[in-house]
Design a protein around this motif. Structure first.
Motif, PDB file in Angstrom:
ATOM      1  N   VAL A 194      -3.365   8.175   2.871  1.00 33.74           N
ATOM      2  CA  VAL A 194      -3.137   6.871   3.496  1.00 33.74           C
ATOM      3  C   VAL A 194      -3.561   5.689   2.621  1.00 33.74           C
ATOM      4  CG1 VAL A 194      -3.857   5.381   5.412  1.00 33.74           C
ATOM      5  CG2 VAL A 194      -3.094   7.726   5.855  1.00 33.74           C
ATOM      6  N   PRO A 195      -4.774   5.658   2.040  1.00 28.24           N
ATOM      7  CA  PRO A 195      -5.147   4.480   1.236  1.00 28.24           C
ATOM      8  C   PRO A 195      -4.184   4.205   0.097  1.00 28.24           C
ATOM      9  CG  PRO A 195      -7.070   5.816   1.716  1.00 28.24           C
ATOM     10  CD  PRO A 195      -5.888   6.614   2.146  1.00 28.24           C
ATOM     11  N   ALA A 196      -3.731   5.246  -0.578  1.00 23.67           N
ATOM     12  CA  ALA A 196      -2.793   5.052  -1.686  1.00 23.67           C
ATOM     13  C   ALA A 196      -1.454   4.522  -1.184  1.00 23.67           C
ATOM     14  CB  ALA A 196      -2.597   6.367  -2.441  1.00 23.67           C
ATOM     15  N   LEU A 197      -0.985   5.029  -0.050  1.00 27.94           N
ATOM     16  CA  LEU A 197       0.270   4.543   0.525  1.00 27.94           C
ATOM     17  C   LEU A 197       0.195   3.050   0.819  1.00 27.94           C
ATOM     18  CD1 LEU A 197       1.169   7.430   3.019  1.00 27.94           C
ATOM     19  CD2 LEU A 197       2.296   6.908   0.842  1.00 27.94           C
ATOM     20  N   ARG A 198      -0.922   2.623   1.400  1.00 23.62           N
ATOM     21  CA  ARG A 198      -1.080   1.210   1.744  1.00 23.62           C
ATOM     22  C   ARG A 198      -1.180   0.339   0.499  1.00 23.62           C
ATOM     23  NH1 ARG A 198      -5.176   1.686   7.058  1.00 23.62           N
ATOM     24  NH2 ARG A 198      -3.724   2.968   8.275  1.00 23.62           N
ATOM     25  N   SER A 199      -1.891   0.824  -0.518  1.00 23.65           N
ATOM     26  CA  SER A 199      -2.021   0.059  -1.761  1.00 23.65           C
ATOM     27  C   SER A 199      -0.682  -0.076  -2.470  1.00 23.65           C
ATOM     28  CB  SER A 199      -3.034   0.728  -2.691  1.00 23.65           C
ATOM     29  OG  SER A 199      -4.338   0.662  -2.148  1.00 23.65           O
ATOM     30  N   GLU A 200       0.054   1.035  -2.542  1.00 24.35           N
ATOM     31  CA  GLU A 200       1.361   1.008  -3.204  1.00 24.35           C
ATOM     32  C   GLU A 200       2.332   0.082  -2.471  1.00 24.35           C
ATOM     33  OE1 GLU A 200       2.351   5.118  -3.167  1.00 24.35           O
ATOM     34  OE2 GLU A 200       0.844   5.641  -4.680  1.00 24.35           O
TER      35      GLU A 200
END
Length: 337
Positions: A194-200
């Protein structure tokens, strides 16, 4: 003394096997006999023991939940939803905590840990190694994820990329061009997708709008209030101009940023607009704009699908994207000047 199945059989004048079949609703029991057995069981106050039921049906009436944290807002609320649904259907919840950021060999769990203890398993938003996923699949129990994509497992969650994009676009639509980002840290991104998805999604939305992504304004906050406040302090201590708005990858980080801004006399939203994701319990009192999701409902929905499979409904476990909504409160405003 506890009433036994033998007592029911003696009073009803049938075998214990007939009592077992009648109470479990199995076929090949005369309707009149079934009615007599049920009446006797009720009269004597007979309650089948869990061990006897388990031996007879092969079921534990227990669903396991594999959780990386117990104290995070999303996980706690998803657990509540799972527990509500299970209790309504006579099932228990068994929690398997992985103790936070330990990864790989340090957080070992095996099929032996859950074998014969659970009928199904919920995985809460956890990045699994290939070895860990193989261990889980060896349990051979129905499995579903909640809170974010988990490789090899269908799940219930929002589209985190779309949610982060909507939050970022909200700031852009208000006229902001200098936008910072508080994101999940290295530990978060190692353990969760989830954190990577939101950052991307933040980066992609900024690029789509033709806006500069300032690396120095992209700061890790590890999805907690305390780390959010520390990340905000690092952002505010930078020399030169400041962003006019900040997208935070979670409401907890956004709340931490708001605390630090207030401590420094930075006005929200006059000097800085702030938006998060989740709709944390404290977000409305704090006036925080956010992308709202409902983890209790996510948990209930996932548990409902698992129970349907246990009841024999083939294909009941499906990937399900849950709704989210933009909630604008006092922390975001049109850019002034």
């Amino acid at each position: 003394m506890r009433v036994s199945i033998d007592d029911v059989a003696a009073r009803a004048q049938v075998s214990t096997a007939t009592v077992s079949r009648a109470l479990r609703g199995l076929p090949k029991v005369n309707p009149a006999t079934r009615e007599r057995v049920l009446a006797v069981a009720q009269e004597l106050g007979y309650v089948p023991s869990p061990s006897a039921t388990r031996l007879a049906t092969g079921r534990t009436k227990t669903v396991g939940v594999l959780v990386p944290f117990i104290d995070r807002w999303y996980f706690a609320h998803a657990l509540e939803g799972i527990d509500q649904e299970l209790r309504e259907h006579g099932y228990n919840l068994l929690l398997f905590s992985l103790g936070g950021y330990q990864h790989g060999q340090q957080r070992r769990f095996t099929e032996q840990m859950v074998r014969k203890q659970i009928d199904a398993l919920v995985v809460l938003c956890l990045g699994l190694t290939a070895t860990e996923l193989e261990e889980l699949q060896r349990t051979q129990v129905p499995m579903i994820s909640v809170g974010g994509p988990v490789e090899g497992c269908r799940g219930v969650h929002v589209d985190d990329s779309a949610a982060a994009s909507a939050a970022t676009q909200h700031l852009i639509d208000l006229g902001h061009r200098r936008i910072g980002h508080l994101r999940g840290g290295i530990n978060d991104e190692k353990n969760f997708v989830v954190p990577a998805l939101r950052s991307e999604a933040f980066d992609a939305t900024m690029r789509s709008a033709g806006l500069e992504i300032r690396p120095e304004w992209n700061i890790a906050g590890d999805f907690t209030v305390g780390e959010g406040q520390s990340a905000a302090a690092r952002l505010f201590d930078l020399p030169g101009e400041r962003p006019t708005a900040v997208f935070c990858g979670s409401d907890e980080m956004a709340l931490g940023l708001m605390f630090e801004a207030r401590r420094r006399g930075i006005r929200i939203p006059e000097d800085l607009s702030v938006i998060g994701i989740d709709d944390h319990d404290f977000s409305a009192p704090a006036g925080l704009s956010t992308i709202a999701q409902e983890p209790v409902e996510h948990g209930r929905r996932a548990a409902h699908m698992l129970l349907a499979v246990l009841d024999g409904e083939s294909g009941a476990i499906q990937e399900q994207l849950m709704p989210f909504s933009l909630v604008q409160r006092e922390s975001t405003a049109q850019l002034r000047g």
